[in-house]
Design an enzyme around this catalytic site. Structure first.
Site: not given
Ligand SMILES: Cc1cc2nc3c(=O)[nH]c(=O)nc-3n(C[C@H](O)[C@H](O)[C@H](O)COP(=O)(O)OP(=O)(O)OC[C@H]3O[C@@H](n4cnc5c(N)ncnc54)[C@H](O)[C@@H]3O)c2cc1C
Length: 296
Positions: A168, A218, A288
């Site tokens: 992560r 998580s 996380e």
């Molecule tokens: C129901 C549920 C289930 C989930 N299951 C999982 C799972 O199985 N595995 C897992 O790993 N995660 C899981 N997640 C967490 C999440 O979906 C992941 O971490 C996902 O990759 C985050 O992507 P996001 O676009 O929503 O990022 P955001 O939440 O918008 O941002 C997360 C981080 O990434 C940075 N960021 C976003 N976009 C960029 C970019 N273009 N360039 C640089 N930095 C950027 C942000 O600044 C921040 O620090 C889950 C979440 C939920 C709600």
């Protein structure tokens, strides 16, 4: 406002972040802009810098807890406006605003295997790459060939191995790079098997995770040698609530918004869970989810 000359009707002021996070909590950002091209992304960043404003890049907000005081400065949200996904042979190229689910659909359509594990992660390519998202034994790092980023005024193309991916985390996160696009290398597979695998993993998620409530997935990283959910459960915290935030009864590794939670409720509950688990088992839980903005 200068941003409007770049992104016209995709600039929002005093924008509630509860609309842009899967937790559905968080105060207003001073400005939120949704660029639709590399050129627009770079211009938006330049404008924020010129006005001396901090900014943060977000994707689907599925790993964020935004404080009730909101975000001073700007939010650059990369969404489907910057979400093209292309497939050439066994390589899929996706802009950072594309959803991981969209990339999974493209893989399925082209009978490419290797992306199934990520098909149910509700994030964007940018967020997923930055976090090195993973599930069911796979991590994005396993299939990334290259990532195009913006750093210190330059567009760079990093090979997967140059991204220093960890659990992560990534060099992209540590060095505050902006992900513009990513290339995934997959293998030719069988459409029906890929489809069944995605269905199977999706059923598993629905069965085990509290997907019916807002959350950010998580809450804690997996501590070495333990499972966060099990430690929390064994600390007697199943269903424990503070305000509208609750340790999910279905899966203790998730803190959910049961209804009307504030960011303070969630943060207080995180602290309470951390302390209780530490007192009982001596294990330090590390969140996380990412904390952003002003916590009042
Ligand atoms: C129901 C549920 C289930 C989930 N299951 C999982 C799972 O199985 N595995 C897992 O790993 N995660 C899981 N997640 C967490 C999440 O979906 C992941 O971490 C996902 O990759 C985050 O992507 P996001 O676009 O929503 O990022 P955001 O939440 O918008 O941002 C997360 C981080 O990434 C940075 N960021 C976003 N976009 C960029 C970019 N273009 N360039 C640089 N930095 C950027 C942000 O600044 C921040 O620090 C889950 C979440 C939920 C709600």
């Amino acid at each position: 406002m200068a941003l409007k000359s770049v992104a016209r009707d995709r600039v929002f002021t005093d924008e509630p972040m509860s609309r842009h996070t899967t937790f559905k909590v968080g105060g207003a950002a001073d400005v939120l802009v949704m660029p639709s091209s590399v050129d627009e992304i770079i211009k938006c960043m330049q404008i924020f810098k010129e006005y001396g404003e901090d900014f943060i890049i977000i994707g689907k907000g599925s790993n964020l807890l935004v404080g009730d005081g909101g975000i001073r400065g700007g939010v650059i949200k990369l969404s489907s406006d910057f979400g093209a996904v292309l497939c050439e042979g066994n390589v899929v190229n996706a802009k950072s605003g594309a959803s991981l689910a969209g990339v999974a659909s493209m893989c399925l359509k082209n009978s490419l295997t290797g992306f199934e594990f990520a098909s149910g992660i509700p994030g964007s390519v940018g967020g997923g790459v930055c976090m090195n998202a993973g599930a069911y034994g796979g991590e994005l790092k396993d299939i990334i060939r290259s990532v195009t980023v913006f750093k210190d005024g330059e567009i760079l193309r990093l090979k997967g191995e140059e991204c220093d991916f960890g659990y992560r985390t990534s060099r992209i996160m540590k060095e505050n790079m902006v992900v513009l696009e990513a290339e995934f290398v997959l293998e030719t597979g069988d459409y029906d098997s890929i489809y069944s695998k995605m269905k199977e993993l999706s059923s598993k998620r629905n069965e085990k995770q509290p997907v019916e409530f807002p959350s950010a997935g998580s809450t804690f990283k997996r501590p070495e040698g333990y499972f966060a959910g099990k430690l929390i459960q064994d600390s007697g915290l199943r269903g424990y609530s503070i305000g509208g935030a609750q340790v999910s009864e279905k899966h203790c590794g998730f803190i959910i918004n049961k209804g009307g939670a504030t960011a303070k409720d969630v943060k207080d509950l995180i602290e309470y869970v951390k302390k209780t688990v530490y007192d009982k088992f001596g294990v330090v839980l590390e969140p996380e989810i990412r904390f952003v903005g002003d916590f009042v």
